[in-house]
Design an enzyme around this catalytic site. Sequence first.
Site, short mmCIF file in Angstrom:
data_model
loop_
_atom_site.label_atom_id
_atom_site.label_comp_id
_atom_site.label_asym_id
_atom_site.label_seq_id
_atom_site.Cartn_x
_atom_site.Cartn_y
_atom_site.Cartn_z
N CYS A 161 0.82 -1.22 0.00
CA CYS A 161 0.00 0.00 0.00
C CYS A 161 0.85 1.28 0.00
CB CYS A 161 -0.95 0.00 1.19
SG CYS A 161 -2.17 -1.32 1.05
N HIS A 207 -3.14 7.39 2.49
CA HIS A 207 -3.59 6.11 1.95
C HIS A 207 -4.97 5.79 2.53
CE1 HIS A 207 -4.06 1.98 1.04
NE2 HIS A 207 -3.72 1.54 2.24
N ASN A 240 -10.34 0.39 -0.17
CA ASN A 240 -8.87 0.41 -0.08
C ASN A 240 -8.31 -0.24 -1.35
OD1 ASN A 240 -6.17 -0.26 0.43
ND2 ASN A 240 -6.51 -0.64 2.61
N1 COA Z 1 -18.68 -7.83 9.34
C1 COA Z 1 -19.10 -8.10 10.58
N2 COA Z 1 -18.28 -8.45 11.57
C2 COA Z 1 -16.97 -8.52 11.29
C3 COA Z 1 -16.46 -8.26 10.00
C4 COA Z 1 -17.38 -7.90 9.01
N3 COA Z 1 -17.00 -7.61 7.75
N4 COA Z 1 -15.12 -8.40 10.04
C5 COA Z 1 -14.79 -8.75 11.29
N5 COA Z 1 -15.92 -8.84 12.04
C6 COA Z 1 -16.04 -9.18 13.45
C7 COA Z 1 -14.87 -9.99 13.97
O1 COA Z 1 -15.04 -11.35 13.65
C8 COA Z 1 -14.94 -9.73 15.43
O2 COA Z 1 -15.93 -10.54 15.98
P1 COA Z 1 -15.76 -11.15 17.46
O3 COA Z 1 -15.65 -9.97 18.38
O4 COA Z 1 -17.00 -11.95 17.63
O5 COA Z 1 -14.50 -11.96 17.40
C9 COA Z 1 -15.43 -8.28 15.50
O6 COA Z 1 -16.02 -7.99 14.22
C10 COA Z 1 -14.32 -7.30 15.76
O7 COA Z 1 -13.23 -7.66 14.92
P2 COA Z 1 -11.92 -6.80 14.84
O8 COA Z 1 -11.03 -7.35 13.79
O9 COA Z 1 -11.36 -6.66 16.23
O10 COA Z 1 -12.59 -5.42 14.38
P3 COA Z 1 -11.95 -4.02 14.24
O11 COA Z 1 -12.78 -3.03 14.95
O12 COA Z 1 -10.47 -4.04 14.51
O13 COA Z 1 -12.17 -3.75 12.69
C11 COA Z 1 -10.86 -3.82 10.69
C12 COA Z 1 -11.60 -4.62 11.73
C13 COA Z 1 -10.19 -4.78 9.72
C14 COA Z 1 -11.86 -2.96 9.96
C15 COA Z 1 -9.83 -2.94 11.41
O14 COA Z 1 -9.05 -3.71 12.29
C16 COA Z 1 -8.95 -2.23 10.47
O15 COA Z 1 -9.38 -1.39 9.71
N6 COA Z 1 -7.64 -2.50 10.53
C17 COA Z 1 -6.69 -1.87 9.67
C18 COA Z 1 -6.80 -2.46 8.34
C19 COA Z 1 -6.08 -1.67 7.34
O16 COA Z 1 -6.16 -0.49 7.29
N7 COA Z 1 -5.37 -2.38 6.52
C20 COA Z 1 -4.76 -1.81 5.42
C21 COA Z 1 -3.39 -1.43 5.66
S1 COA Z 1 -2.86 -1.16 4.07
#
Ligand code: COA
Length: 358
Positions: free
Chosen positions: A137, A279, A309
């Site tokens: 990215c 980004h 993204n």
């Molecule tokens: N829909 C519904 N629930 C979802 C889901 C979706 N699409 N994806 C994950 N969940 C659930 C998980 O399974 C978890 O459930 P649990 O509590 O029962 O285990 C819950 O939501 C929380 O998951 P978590 O991964 O802790 O959520 P989060 O608040 O961290 O959000 C992201 C997840 C991926 C959106 C977030 O971590 C994020 O944006 N991270 C950075 C990613 C990024 O920017 N990457 C690119 C870098 S280039």
Amino acid sequence: MTEPPAPAADPVLAHHLPDAAAGPPRGRAAVIEGIGSYVPPGVVTNQDLEKRLDTSDEWIRTRTGIATRHMIDPGTATSDLAVEAGRRALTSAGDPRVDAVVLATTTPDQPCPATAPDVAARLGLAGVAAYDIAAVCSGFLYGLATASGLIAAGTAGRVLLIAADAFTTLIDPQDRGTAVIFADGAGAVVLRAGTADEPGALGPIVLGSDGTLSHLIEVPAGGSRQRSSGRAPEPGEEFFRMHGRDTYRHAVTHMLAASGEAVARAGWQLADVDRLAAHQANARILATVAERLGIPAERQLSNIERVGNTGGASIPLLLAQSAATGELAAGHRVLLTAFGGGLAWGATTLVWPEVKAL
Ligand code: COA
């Protein structure tokens, strides 16, 4: 009495830490002369995802800020996106001649050869230097540094830098943690040799990486490690994997640090920044970074709601779309910052030039 010799500088640190006191570079600089972008016509809405995944429009919007994203049709490849964006950037620049084509991508058309020579040939540029770079990215920021280097060294007078990713080809369609976030797109700029004080000239570019955390964002199979082991990939190993929570934390930390350093090395204050082009990883990350940099909401450029993204393509796609709508205008002092797999990150500054974004 003779002074004891000063301790030798740590060679690793000496190699990696730029001389912040050196200030902005003088003389020859890479200047943005044209910009273009392309997204494939297919649109995937949150409602489409709700039909096949255990997710909801509400979860996706509140956790990521994404409502729709673009996805290639079967048979389309990264080069197809790159050629369209590249063509538009060359048209925007008003001069189709370049000496090099650099393609930043995580999703090359095939492992070998690089995709850039094919893209160059399809743009009528067979014969020029053409190669791919891989910085996930942060590919566009790394690509700017590469293109600037070619120009500074006199290897090229004009460079077409394209960042293109067909990220959906790496995503497990059943992985709700990534399938709702990543999407396809391309953006490109033409850079020419110029001087550091003109609009469009890139400021000092700050780059960094931390391979001790490479496991946070990875595609485990498909490379030499898995192939030389003589075993077939395990189910799912050829898909992109991300540890969302940890990635989130590091993204904020490194984009903040790189941004602060790029601004300081440009001789700016954070209050000077008219537009933040970060980004488009996740709307919450962007809001946190902007808030902690003290950049108000009206100075943040964002298209994540519409395009998701798009990996390395994210920043040039954002710049092109924002310039087309007028949210980004000539004279704006812009801060660019990116973060992603590697881990790798970067930031730079520029004063937005008079260009027609296509
Ligand atoms: N829909 C519904 N629930 C979802 C889901 C979706 N699409 N994806 C994950 N969940 C659930 C998980 O399974 C978890 O459930 P649990 O509590 O029962 O285990 C819950 O939501 C929380 O998951 P978590 O991964 O802790 O959520 P989060 O608040 O961290 O959000 C992201 C997840 C991926 C959106 C977030 O971590 C994020 O944006 N991270 C950075 C990613 C990024 O920017 N990457 C690119 C870098 S280039």
